[in-house]
Each structure stands twice: as C-alpha cells, then as structure tokens.
Design a protein around this motif. Structure first.
Motif, PDB file in Angstrom:
ATOM      1  N   ASN A 126       0.847  -1.194   0.000  1.00 58.69           N
ATOM      2  CA  ASN A 126       0.000   0.000   0.000  1.00 58.69           C
ATOM      3  C   ASN A 126       0.883   1.245   0.000  1.00 58.69           C
ATOM      4  O   ASN A 126       1.651   1.471   0.940  1.00 58.69           O
ATOM      5  CB  ASN A 126      -0.901  -0.017   1.239  1.00 58.69           C
ATOM      6  N   VAL A 127       0.780   2.063  -1.033  1.00 57.01           N
ATOM      7  CA  VAL A 127       1.660   3.234  -1.152  1.00 57.01           C
ATOM      8  C   VAL A 127       1.462   4.223  -0.019  1.00 57.01           C
ATOM      9  O   VAL A 127       2.357   5.026   0.282  1.00 57.01           O
ATOM     10  CB  VAL A 127       1.482   3.946  -2.509  1.00 57.01           C
ATOM     11  N   HIS A 128       0.287   4.209   0.605  1.00 60.01           N
ATOM     12  CA  HIS A 128       0.012   5.161   1.680  1.00 60.01           C
ATOM     13  C   HIS A 128       0.340   4.603   3.064  1.00 60.01           C
ATOM     14  O   HIS A 128       0.221   5.316   4.061  1.00 60.01           O
ATOM     15  CB  HIS A 128      -1.450   5.596   1.622  1.00 60.01           C
ATOM     16  N   ASP A 129       0.753   3.335   3.124  1.00 59.85           N
ATOM     17  CA  ASP A 129       1.204   2.743   4.384  1.00 59.85           C
ATOM     18  C   ASP A 129       2.714   2.966   4.467  1.00 59.85           C
ATOM     19  O   ASP A 129       3.506   2.132   4.045  1.00 59.85           O
ATOM     20  CB  ASP A 129       0.855   1.250   4.422  1.00 59.85           C
ATOM     21  N   LEU A 130       3.093   4.113   5.013  1.00 58.56           N
ATOM     22  CA  LEU A 130       4.503   4.503   4.980  1.00 58.56           C
ATOM     23  C   LEU A 130       5.363   3.577   5.831  1.00 58.56           C
ATOM     24  O   LEU A 130       6.535   3.358   5.521  1.00 58.56           O
ATOM     25  CB  LEU A 130       4.657   5.955   5.421  1.00 58.56           C
ATOM     26  N   THR A 131       4.781   3.002   6.885  1.00 59.90           N
ATOM     27  CA  THR A 131       5.531   2.022   7.670  1.00 59.90           C
ATOM     28  C   THR A 131       5.843   0.790   6.829  1.00 59.90           C
ATOM     29  O   THR A 131       6.966   0.275   6.855  1.00 59.90           O
ATOM     30  CB  THR A 131       4.750   1.619   8.927  1.00 59.90           C
ATOM     31  N   ALA A 132       4.861   0.325   6.059  1.00 60.65           N
ATOM     32  CA  ALA A 132       5.088  -0.842   5.196  1.00 60.65           C
ATOM     33  C   ALA A 132       6.125  -0.537   4.112  1.00 60.65           C
ATOM     34  O   ALA A 132       6.939  -1.405   3.762  1.00 60.65           O
ATOM     35  CB  ALA A 132       3.780  -1.293   4.564  1.00 60.65           C
TER      36      ALA A 132
END
Length: 242
Positions: A126-132
């Motif tokens: 997910n591009v918006h899951d910065l932790t991932a």
C-alpha cells in the motif's frame, strides 16, 4: 554531473486479485523499521539503461534493484548491460516502445526470469502505508515503485533539487508514469534511482504522486539465506494463480 531527465514508460498499474498486500504474508508482525536505511549509495554509479532513448523505465528500475541487491548481499549475480536492458524491454513490449505494466514485468521476472535472474516472489505494498514502505526497503532491500510525474519534477531533477510540492503544484500537468526503485529513506526523504542518479523524494510528494509499490523477494536475498519472516509457500501459491 549534468542531470538530464529521461523518458517515461510505466503504464497504468494492475493489481492481481490473487495477491494480498505483502504484510498479510508475514509469519509474525514485522519488526518496526529503522529510522533510516541507505541502499542508494552502495553502488558506484547508476546507468541510464536506455531510459534516455526508450520508455523502458520499468526494466531500468529492475536492473537497478539487481545492482543494489548484489551490493547489499555481497552476491555477484549477473547485472545486465544497457543493451541487454533495452533488448529485454523490447522483447516484453513486442518490439515497440510502448511502455510496460510493472505487474507484468514482475510476473515475467518471477516465472521465467530476466537476464538470468529469477525473483522468488513479489506482492503489492500500500503506497500510503509509509511504515510498510519502510519495512519493505529495510527487509527486502528496496521497493519496485511507480509514480505519476508532474512537469515541474523534470526541472527539479535537472537542477539537482529534491522532488517536493512547490507552490502551485496543483496546477502541474502529469507528464507520464514512471518506474523507480526506492532504495533508502530517512525522516525527511525517500531515496530513489532514476535517470542515472539518486533522487531525493519528499514524503508528501510520494504520498501525492505514487500509484503502486511492490515488495520483491530477490534471488540474491535467497542466496544469502535471508527471507525475512514472510510465508513464502503461501505467497508463491498465490502467484501461481496470477
């Protein structure tokens, strides 16, 4: 070094329904990412790999990941020449400079291999899951990413400036889709490789213009004995349905 913006060639993203987000394949909660990672400066130079003449950014990004994975793991797997990058691009594109879909490049890379290199597996992030995004960079040595590039980004690149949301950014037209590997980050920036150079990317710029990101389990990491807590069996079973 003179920096000249190259060409585009990443077609619209496609996400196979058989694949879950890569974090869903974790055998246990993935560790919190470190505050900073730098895989971008462990390679002496980054070639253009034909992206100044062809819209082969999807293939150039893959080749850059191979360079970095070798440096990270101390492996000596083959890295393609610029001529080989372009040849593989034209083979996958049917001989025309049409650009490619990242998911199709990954499918070819995992099933038959590219340049004698075959990745173990891949899954979307997910591009918006910065932790991932940070976890993928730190655990797997990079992110195979896709962005939509606004016109002022070309001038920022050529001036050696980071990609930031400058005043009036909302009025900037999109020039094209572009594939980049993300090979590092810190509190202020992501570090990408594009057009033969390391490019700083502001986090809010990334969140605005990114449209796909992929975790790739590399041949090099497998050779080094590093799989980083992912259920490879389930992921590869899902990939057979892609």
């Amino acid at each position: 070094m003179t920096r000249v913006a190259g060409m585009y060639g990443k077609l619209g993203p496609q996400f196979p329904v058989a694949l879950k987000d890569f974090t869903d394949y974790a055998l246990a909660p993935l560790p919190a990412p470190p505050t900073a990672v730098d895989w971008a400066t462990n390679v002496a130079s980054w070639p253009m790999d034909g992206n100044d003449q062809y819209g082969d950014c999807t293939m150039a990004a893959a080749a850059h990941l191979l360079q970095s994975w070798n440096a990270q793991t101390k492996q000596t797997d083959s890295v393609p020449t610029e001529k080989e990058v372009v040849a593989e691009y034209l083979q996958l594109s049917g001989g025309k400079d049409t650009g490619l879909v990242e998911a199709q490049v990954l499918k070819a890379w995992q099933r038959g291999g590219l340049w004698g290199n075959r990745v173990v597996a891949y899954a979307p992030v997910n591009v918006h899951d910065l932790t991932a995004i940070k976890q993928t960079i730190s655990l797997f040595g990079g992110v195979y990413a896709g962005i939509q590039v606004p016109s002022n980004a070309q001038q920022q690149f050529q001036n050696g400036k980071p990609w930031t949301l400058d005043p009036g950014w909302q009025q900037q037209p999109i020039e094209g889709g572009h594939a980049i590997p993300l090979l590092g980050y810190d509190a202020d920036w992501l570090y990408a490789i594009t057009w033969g150079a390391v490019q700083q990317v502001a986090w809010d710029w990334w969140s605005t213009y990114s449209d796909e990101a992929w975790a790739v389990m590399s041949q090099e990491y497998k050779e080094a004995g590093t799989v980083n807590g992912i259920d490879v069996a389930t992921l590869t079973a899902d990939l057979k349905r892609v």
